[in-house]
Design a protein around this motif. Sequence first.
Motif, PDB file in Angstrom:
ATOM      1  N   ASP A   1      25.174  50.342  17.836  1.00  0.00           N
ATOM      2  CA  ASP A   1      24.388  50.649  19.021  1.00  0.00           C
ATOM      3  C   ASP A   1      25.087  51.809  20.005  1.00  0.00           C
ATOM      4  O   ASP A   1      25.079  51.869  21.344  1.00  0.00           O
ATOM      5  CB  ASP A   1      24.068  49.768  20.326  1.00  0.00           C
ATOM      6  N   ASN A   2      26.210  52.665  19.924  1.00  0.00           N
ATOM      7  CA  ASN A   2      26.994  53.715  20.978  1.00  0.00           C
ATOM      8  C   ASN A   2      28.233  52.667  21.507  1.00  0.00           C
ATOM      9  O   ASN A   2      28.970  53.522  21.761  1.00  0.00           O
ATOM     10  CB  ASN A   2      26.285  54.924  21.472  1.00  0.00           C
TER      11      ASN A   2
ATOM     12  N   THR B   1      16.201  53.095  14.717  1.00  0.00           N
ATOM     13  CA  THR B   1      17.220  52.587  14.782  1.00  0.00           C
ATOM     14  C   THR B   1      18.003  51.894  12.918  1.00  0.00           C
ATOM     15  O   THR B   1      18.987  52.263  12.950  1.00  0.00           O
ATOM     16  CB  THR B   1      17.322  51.382  15.380  1.00  0.00           C
TER      17      THR B   1
ATOM     18  N   PRO C   1      25.427  44.775  14.744  1.00  0.00           N
ATOM     19  CA  PRO C   1      23.578  46.653  15.143  1.00  0.00           C
ATOM     20  C   PRO C   1      25.469  47.513  15.496  1.00  0.00           C
ATOM     21  O   PRO C   1      25.890  47.474  15.539  1.00  0.00           O
ATOM     22  CB  PRO C   1      23.155  46.138  16.116  1.00  0.00           C
TER      23      PRO C   1
ATOM     24  N   LYS D   1      21.207  53.895  11.144  1.00  0.00           N
ATOM     25  CA  LYS D   1      22.283  52.884  10.937  1.00  0.00           C
ATOM     26  C   LYS D   1      22.975  52.891   9.690  1.00  0.00           C
ATOM     27  O   LYS D   1      24.128  53.183   8.979  1.00  0.00           O
ATOM     28  CB  LYS D   1      21.777  51.100  11.211  1.00  0.00           C
TER      29      LYS D   1
END
Length: 383
Positions: A323-324, A286, A321, A290
């Motif tokens: 996260d799509n 993750t 964050p 990013k």
Amino acid sequence: MTCKSICFQSKKIIFLAFILLAFSCKKEVKAVHEKTSKDTVSTVEPEEEKIIPTEIEGNFLKRLLNEEIGKQKYKEMQISESPYYVSFANDGDPYTVSFSIYEKADFNNDGIIDYVILRSSEGMLGGNANTNNDFIFYIMKDEIKEKESHSILGYAPFSYNIIDEANFVGNKFKIKVTQNFRTYSSSVENLKSASLSFIYKNGNLYEESYLSKCKLAKLKSKTIFNDIPGVEKRTRSIEMHNYTETIEEIYEKNDTLINASVGGCDNLILEFNTFYKVEPDKINDTEFKKETALQLLEFLAKNTQFSKEINVAISYYQDNPLDNEYIEKIKGYGFRVLIDKDDDRKGQLRFLVQIDKIDNPYQKENWEITTRNKTALPDNEDY
């Protein structure tokens, strides 16, 4: 220039017999080839004098027909008169594609005749994927090859609009469009129509109300990337459903390939699509994703004319964050960075950047964009 008109419900299309499809919610404007018991195309006696293209025109139409055929096996071809057509058996789902010259003129004033081609594809049923047509503007670089083309969709089973009428008045292509009843799931009396006018000018095909009523028509630069090494291709054309200008560019340098596009009327629609080779141990990391996404955004902010819009996304993701999810927390903006695996590209991740700048909240649906809507609809009316 001779004024011509066409109506898709008329009987003036002469090369095939038609069955007009009737639906309870709308009269279908498409026609279907009538088949014999042997599944061959039936022909009818022409109502008008045969149209025989000149040698130059015929060579151009044959080139289009051959490109349509490609490596497919075909059942029948006709190249003696207009329209030129080819029929495909297509594993029991036959269809026929035809090409005819709808208009010819020197649209860009370079001394070379250009063409508007009516391409029609007709399958067994009006809702068949092989039943569609469009008007294609070919701006020629010589007698056979074009240097650019622009398509206006006339009909497809689930297109947003259907062209009911079309004709040339001088150098302007004028059409009447109605919402496609399949797409809008509406009865005939509730379908909306609009009259539109197209003209080729300044290196592109434009719907005239776009030039006068859309904010994006005022862009000073018709580009996405700045003048930097690696920009391989810049293409301008017209969106086939809502008739706004589209800009597409390709940036390629070393192992980086970025496909970029811009469109919209009052609202900017910005998109960048690229792939990255990723080590197996990082493909689900993750933090790595990013960090890579932020590096991509920073590169785009530095090297495109849309740094202001891209920096909005950068500022958000620096503190939140990735996260799509499509983010709508910042007034006047909507954006996301979608990161996913591609089964066809092993060991690579796709990064899709989508940024919308919303200056007009009343242009979120296709018909609203098509009609350049500026105000809220009455409470008892919707699309």
